[in-house]
Design an enzyme around this catalytic site. Structure first.
Site, PDB file in Angstrom:
ATOM      1  N   ASN A  11      -1.759   1.622  12.233  1.00 34.30           N
ATOM      2  CA  ASN A  11      -2.623   2.578  11.162  1.00 34.30           C
ATOM      3  C   ASN A  11      -4.207   1.992  11.489  1.00 34.30           C
ATOM      4  O   ASN A  11      -4.534   0.798  11.131  1.00 34.30           O
ATOM      5  CB  ASN A  11      -2.430   2.509   9.749  1.00 34.30           C
ATOM      6  CG  ASN A  11      -3.373   3.007   8.680  1.00 34.30           C
ATOM      7  OD1 ASN A  11      -4.387   4.007   9.013  1.00 34.30           O
ATOM      8  ND2 ASN A  11      -3.517   2.625   7.362  1.00 34.30           N
ATOM      9  N   LYS A  13      -7.109   3.058  10.519  1.00 35.86           N
ATOM     10  CA  LYS A  13      -7.825   3.301   9.340  1.00 35.86           C
ATOM     11  C   LYS A  13      -9.141   3.781   9.645  1.00 35.86           C
ATOM     12  O   LYS A  13      -9.279   4.705  10.672  1.00 35.86           O
ATOM     13  CB  LYS A  13      -8.114   1.941   8.475  1.00 35.86           C
ATOM     14  CG  LYS A  13      -6.706   1.218   8.057  1.00 35.86           C
ATOM     15  CD  LYS A  13      -6.810   0.147   7.303  1.00 35.86           C
ATOM     16  CE  LYS A  13      -5.682  -0.548   6.992  1.00 35.86           C
ATOM     17  NZ  LYS A  13      -5.528  -1.452   6.140  1.00 35.86           N
ATOM     18  N   HIS A  97      -1.240   6.587   1.468  1.00 38.17           N
ATOM     19  CA  HIS A  97      -1.300   5.009   1.602  1.00 38.17           C
ATOM     20  C   HIS A  97      -2.201   4.433   0.469  1.00 38.17           C
ATOM     21  O   HIS A  97      -2.861   5.294  -0.264  1.00 38.17           O
ATOM     22  CB  HIS A  97      -2.092   5.018   2.895  1.00 38.17           C
ATOM     23  CG  HIS A  97      -2.412   3.550   3.465  1.00 38.17           C
ATOM     24  ND1 HIS A  97      -3.428   2.560   2.563  1.00 38.17           N
ATOM     25  CD2 HIS A  97      -1.881   2.889   4.479  1.00 38.17           C
ATOM     26  CE1 HIS A  97      -3.465   1.299   3.381  1.00 38.17           C
ATOM     27  NE2 HIS A  97      -2.571   1.567   4.470  1.00 38.17           N
ATOM     28  N   GLU A  99      -4.722   2.798   0.169  1.00 37.84           N
ATOM     29  CA  GLU A  99      -6.011   2.804   0.138  1.00 37.84           C
ATOM     30  C   GLU A  99      -6.354   4.185  -0.408  1.00 37.84           C
ATOM     31  O   GLU A  99      -7.511   4.409  -0.949  1.00 37.84           O
ATOM     32  CB  GLU A  99      -6.669   2.496   1.459  1.00 37.84           C
ATOM     33  CG  GLU A  99      -6.535   0.858   1.806  1.00 37.84           C
ATOM     34  CD  GLU A  99      -6.479   0.721   3.216  1.00 37.84           C
ATOM     35  OE1 GLU A  99      -6.723   1.365   4.115  1.00 37.84           O
ATOM     36  OE2 GLU A  99      -6.252  -0.644   3.576  1.00 37.84           O
ATOM     37  N   GLU A 169       4.642  -0.987   1.212  1.00 37.45           N
ATOM     38  CA  GLU A 169       3.691  -1.684   1.489  1.00 37.45           C
ATOM     39  C   GLU A 169       3.092  -2.543   0.128  1.00 37.45           C
ATOM     40  O   GLU A 169       2.200  -1.800  -0.638  1.00 37.45           O
ATOM     41  CB  GLU A 169       2.240  -0.927   2.149  1.00 37.45           C
ATOM     42  CG  GLU A 169       2.611  -0.249   3.282  1.00 37.45           C
ATOM     43  CD  GLU A 169       1.784  -0.049   4.268  1.00 37.45           C
ATOM     44  OE1 GLU A 169       1.477  -0.654   5.234  1.00 37.45           O
ATOM     45  OE2 GLU A 169       0.805   0.855   3.703  1.00 37.45           O
ATOM     46  N   GLY A 175      -3.895  -6.139   4.343  1.00 42.16           N
ATOM     47  CA  GLY A 175      -5.364  -6.720   4.674  1.00 42.16           C
ATOM     48  C   GLY A 175      -5.932  -7.809   4.092  1.00 42.16           C
ATOM     49  O   GLY A 175      -6.964  -8.416   4.178  1.00 42.16           O
ATOM     50  N   SER A 215       0.142  -7.135   6.207  1.00 39.54           N
ATOM     51  CA  SER A 215      -0.344  -8.250   7.224  1.00 39.54           C
ATOM     52  C   SER A 215       0.700  -8.750   8.343  1.00 39.54           C
ATOM     53  O   SER A 215       1.014  -9.816   8.411  1.00 39.54           O
ATOM     54  CB  SER A 215      -0.599  -9.544   6.224  1.00 39.54           C
ATOM     55  OG  SER A 215      -1.930  -9.298   5.335  1.00 39.54           O
ATOM     56  N   GLY A 236      -1.658  -2.445  10.124  1.00 38.75           N
ATOM     57  CA  GLY A 236      -3.102  -2.248   9.897  1.00 38.75           C
ATOM     58  C   GLY A 236      -3.916  -2.873  10.907  1.00 38.75           C
ATOM     59  O   GLY A 236      -4.345  -2.589  12.373  1.00 38.75           O
TER      60      GLY A 236
END
Ligand code: PEP
Length: 253
Positions: A11, A13, A97, A99, A169, A175, A215, A236
């Site tokens: 991903n 992003k 997701h 985010e 996730e 992250g 991560s 990510g």
């Protein structure tokens, strides 16, 4: 042993211009050209999708989008329809997701609509779920996941969801450099597989690929992939670098 083929997705992003995306995608396609035992997908930003598709269409690397809007077309400034995504060469779309849930008001209801729209347009949804740090600390992880799955998948038949991919996730691991231990992740993946079995039956539970995300790096992928219910990863940060991502794809468990 199961016959779920590992699926490793990147991903990207809101990183990389179209030209930068093409460069990384080409490098990656070269580095993983011999890989046949893992499905590989990258999800660059919307603006790069068509360019990246042209660059990787002869390779084994597949393309996904990071989001979609469920309507076919209309006055929805700034949104992207499933048809537009398909026409850019995508087979997959990431939905829900954390985010998007955190910054853009995504809810289990909108996730549900997006899954429906993806399926109606022949896109395979990669459905993200996960608990926040506070929810884990409050021992609420399984309740949260139960709700996200039941509401997100409400109204679908096993037939609809034959191809779906789930991505667990934990929000606290995205992250942050903190990874769930392989035992923590396995415990949740087992819970999710049992839940899918209850909702959709044994066959779908046995064939659904459940990815771990949070991560993931070359150093921890092997141990995660050695767990019986972890079928791949949504990556990510470490997917932005072709070499690093290729070494995740070439994991040894
Ligand atoms: C993600 O974006 O889905 C993700 C897991 O990010 P990272 O690997 O950087 O934690």
């Amino acid at each position: 042993m199961n016959n779920r083929k590992p699926f490793i997705a990147g991903n990207w992003k809101m990183y990389k211009t179209a030209a930068e995306s093409v460069e990384t995608a080409k490098k990656l396609a070269c580095l993983v050209s011999g890989v046949i035992n893992v499905d590989v997908m990258i999800a660059p930003p919307f603006t790069a999708l068509s360019h990246v598709y042209e660059a990787i269409k002869e390779s084994s690397v597949m393309l996904g989008a990071q989001n979609l809007f469920w309507e076919k077309e209309g006055a929805y400034t700034g949104e992207i329809s499933p048809g537009m995504i398909v026409s850019s060469g995508c087979r997959y779309v990431i939905i829900g997701h954390s985010e998007r849930r955190q910054y853009f008001g995504e809810t289990d209801q909108t996730v549900n609509k997006k899954i429906r729209s993806a399926l109606n347009n022949g896109l395979v949804p990669v459905i993200c779920i996960g608990e926040t740090e506070n929810e884990r600390d409050a021992a609420d992880t399984f309740n949260i996941l139960d709700k996200q799955i039941k509401m997100g998948l409400e109204g679908f038949s096993p037939y609809d969801l034959e191809q779906m991919i789930l991505a667990y996730e934990p929000v606290w691991a995205i992250g942050t450099g903190k990874t769930a231990t392989s035992d923590q992740a396995q415990e949740v993946h087992r819970f999710l597989r049992n839940l899918i079995e209850t909702l959709l039956g044994k066959k779908i539970a046995g064939s659904t690929r459940i990815l771990y995300g949070g991560s993931v790096k070359p150093e921890n992928i092997g141990e995660l992939m050695s767990m019986p219910d972890i079928d791949g990863a949504l990556v990510g940060g470490a997917s932005l670098d072709a070499e690093k991502f290729a070494s995740i794809i070439n994991f040894k468990s």
